[in-house]
Design a protein around this motif. Structure first.
Motif, short mmCIF file in Angstrom:
data_model
loop_
_atom_site.label_atom_id
_atom_site.label_comp_id
_atom_site.label_asym_id
_atom_site.label_seq_id
_atom_site.Cartn_x
_atom_site.Cartn_y
_atom_site.Cartn_z
N ASP A 88 0.85 -1.19 0.00
CA ASP A 88 0.00 0.00 0.00
C ASP A 88 0.88 1.24 0.00
O ASP A 88 1.60 1.51 0.96
N SER A 90 -0.26 4.39 -0.29
CA SER A 90 -1.04 5.56 0.08
C SER A 90 -0.53 6.16 1.39
O SER A 90 0.34 5.58 2.07
N GLY A 199 -3.09 5.70 -4.83
CA GLY A 199 -2.57 6.03 -3.50
C GLY A 199 -1.38 6.97 -3.59
O GLY A 199 -1.25 7.93 -2.82
N GLU A 200 -0.50 6.71 -4.54
CA GLU A 200 0.64 7.61 -4.75
C GLU A 200 0.18 8.99 -5.21
O GLU A 200 0.73 10.02 -4.78
N ARG A 203 -0.80 11.16 -2.43
CA ARG A 203 0.36 11.68 -1.70
C ARG A 203 1.07 12.78 -2.50
O ARG A 203 1.61 13.73 -1.91
#
Length: 622
Positions: A88, A90, A199-200, A203
């Motif tokens: 994950d 994120s 998820g990236e 961020r």
């Protein structure tokens, strides 16, 4: 010569090699001779509790890295479900890792270590050091923190960081397909890939909200590479081809191609589009400043990154000066070799630039040259394999595959990199070579690069690490890993591989000088406000480095601050420890035992390495 090299000359090394050659253990993992001193066995109950603690810590960390379980070949049995998952990436995934580290660090510090043997104490010290440094990194508002690893970066996605690069390479190279269940797990991971990208992207947006943007020239590179990845996903490209080719070769029935293509088009491509859109939105807000000094809390991050990379508290100015001093010494050793080759005029850097253009040492262009490079690597691998019994008392297999980097990764990648394979040997170690142009490599530099990345460098050392407790296999320290790889280059020279190939020795010395330049350039970029162009110019003018190669190198330092400093700091410390051991032991010193101590002691911070060598010396005296 530096003092450490004066203390242990090449002649002394060769003399030490001849001691007791008939006693060599030719099979892997057979221990004969002296290395780390024996210690009384700990009380069975205490040892059992310590091993249980280390085992549970490994399982807790592994739960955050399903890809790691696969690459190590341990996603079986109770871990079989990990075969179809991805880590994950994120913000919540990052927090979960940090929470795990904090809880397990508390357990390690609370454990009473009285009565434990040296090896177990070392394992607990390694966990404590890695977790403590990583948690300090997680406390900063930045990108990825490598837990006991090397790729610390302030940027979530950039030209050499991100799932868009890591996941395709992993699925094609490390995810095994031996039956239909493995193929289904591949498709499950392909499906998860889209969520990982999102998820990236979340961020990335969060970092932008805090005013953190990568240098514009790095974002431009990442955009070009991601556009290539997106085009492939829209066409159902490489990842669909990979599963189709491998299932067909094994006769595994199923509509794998169509299913993979649909996932790529319907899920992965839209996620890549969203990430690409975010990068493009950030580009106009970014500037051309290369270093961390220009980012929010950048000086704080760089101090932490240097600490993580070198496992020392060296200040940027100290690292910078070390690089200048080392470079001066190494150029003094290169000068007479250049003269013997007919290059007598100009600085060492100017003469190395001229040597790089010498047709005697260039590979052909295009695919013909790429084939030459692959054959050349295999030739030198054969030479170094033959010498390993003279340098190690305990031998490993050297399980290795030489592969070209994926073309979409090559523009933002270094000239090569490598590492060990799975614990059980089913996945070989990899020596990834960048072949975007054959001008990246020369016949005087490629042997040394092979020793660094493969044998006795990263692949070789990693196989020893794979024999240790699981948590020790998972945790690595940049200064040790890269310091060992430079030491591996030195071993090849000391073993005589360049005695009839002086230009190869010149390539080796230029490699060490290149790493000395890294100390100067990395600190120059991040602490002295150098521009990207200043960094490239320093390499080309001072060391005669290939301008094509160092342009990507400098970009790498911009995205992985501090990482490049671990190489020479680690190498110098290993050589210093070897000199101390030889001075202390005299005639009892044996190079094979020292090397066994370093590799069998595992991947450790430099202060722990010193303790391991001291333990070996104490045992060898008795």
């Amino acid at each position: 010569m530096p003092e450490a090299l004066q203390n242990f000359s090449r002649r002394q090394t060769i003399a030490a090699l001849g001691t007791g050659a008939a006693a060599l253990a030719l099979g892997g993992c057979v221990r004969t001779g002296t290395a780390i001193a024996s210690a009384p066995s700990p009380q069975p109950a205490l040892a059992e509790r310590a091993n249980a603690l280390l085992g549970s810590i490994a399982d807790n960390l592994l739960a955050h890295s399903p890809e790691g379980a696969t690459s190590l070949g341990i996603d079986t049995g109770a871990r079989a479900a990990m075969r179809g998952k991805l880590a994950d990436r994120s913000a919540s995934g990052q927090k979960a890792i940090a929470d795990t580290l904090a809880a397990d660090l508390k357990r390690v510090r609370a454990f009473d270590k009285t009565g434990l043997d040296h090896s177990t104490r070392t394992s607990l010290a390694v966990v404590e050091s890695a977790y403590d440094v990583a948690l300090d990194g997680f406390a900063l508002p930045y990108g990825d923190v490598a837990v006991g690893g090397w790729r610390n970066t302030p940027y979530v996605v950039i030209q050499n960081v991100g799932a868009y690069l890591d996941t395709p390479r992993f699925l094609d190279s490390d995810h095994p397909i031996r039956n239909s269940a493995d193929a289904e797990a591949y498709l499950a991971r392909l499906t998860a890939y889209a969520a990982i990208l999102d998820g990236e992207t979340g961020r990335l947006k969060d970092a932008a909200g805090k005013g953190l943007f990568a240098p514009a020239f790095l974002i431009e590179k990442a955009i070009k590479q991601m556009e290539q990845s997106l085009a492939g996903a829209r066409q159902g490209g490489g990842l669909a081809e990979s599963i189709t080719r491998r299932t067909k070769a094994l006769g595994i029935a199923g509509n794998w191609s169509d299913r993979a293509t649909q996932i790529l088009r319907d899920l992965v491509a839209p996620a890549l589009e969203r990430q690409l859109a975010e990068l493009k939105a950030q580009l106009p807000k970014a500037n051309m400043d290369a270093g961390m000094w220009a980012r929010p809390r950048g000086d704080e991050f760089y101090a932490w990154a240097l600490r993580a990379s070198t496992t020392t508290r060296m200040a940027p100015e100290e690292v910078h000066q070390m690089g200048l001093d080392e470079l001066r010494t190494l150029h003094g050793r290169m000068d007479p070799i250049l003269k013997s080759l007919g290059y007598t005029q100009g600085s060492v850097g100017e003469r190395m630039n001229a040597l790089a253009k010498d047709p005697r040492f260039k590979f052909s262009e295009g695919d013909a040259g790429r084939a030459e490079i692959m054959a050349f690597i295999q030739e030198w691998l054969g030479k170094i394999r033959a010498e390993m019994p003279r340098a190690f008392r305990t031998l490993v297999r050297g399980n290795l595959e030489v592969k070209r980097l994926p073309p979409e990764e090559e523009p933002g990648a270094p000239g090569a990199y490598g590492g060990a394979g799975s614990i059980d040997g089913s996945i070989p170690g990899k020596f990834w070579i960048n072949l975007r142009t054959t001008d990246l490599h020369s016949k005087f530099s490629l042997p040394d690069l092979t020793f660094h990345e493969a044998i006795p460098g990263h692949v070789w050392q990693g196989e020893y690490a794979n024999q240790m407790p699981l948590i020790r296999t998972m945790l690595a320290f940049n200064a040790y890993s890269e310091g060992w790889a430079l030491y591996a280059e030195q071993l090849a020279d000391e073993l005589g591989l360049y005695d009839d190939y002086q230009v190869g020795r010149l390539g080796y010395l230029q490699s060490l000088a290149f790493r000395a330049c890294r100390l100067v350039v990395d600190t120059g970029l991040h602490a002295k406000r150098w521009t990207r162009e200043q960094g490239v110019k320093f390499f080309v003018e001072e060391n005669g480095s290939n301008a094509l190669e160092v342009a990507s190198e400098v970009d790498r330092y911009c995205s992985w601050p501090g990482q490049a400093c671990g190489y020479k700091v680690g190498h110098s410390e290993i050589v210093r420890q070897r000199g101390l051991a030889q001075a202390a032991l005299g005639s009892r010193y044996d190079l094979r035992d020292f090397n066994d101590t370093v590799v069998r002691g595992g991947n450790v911070p430099l202060d722990v390495l010193a303790k391991n060598v001291a333990e070996y010396v104490a045992g060898a005296k008795t």
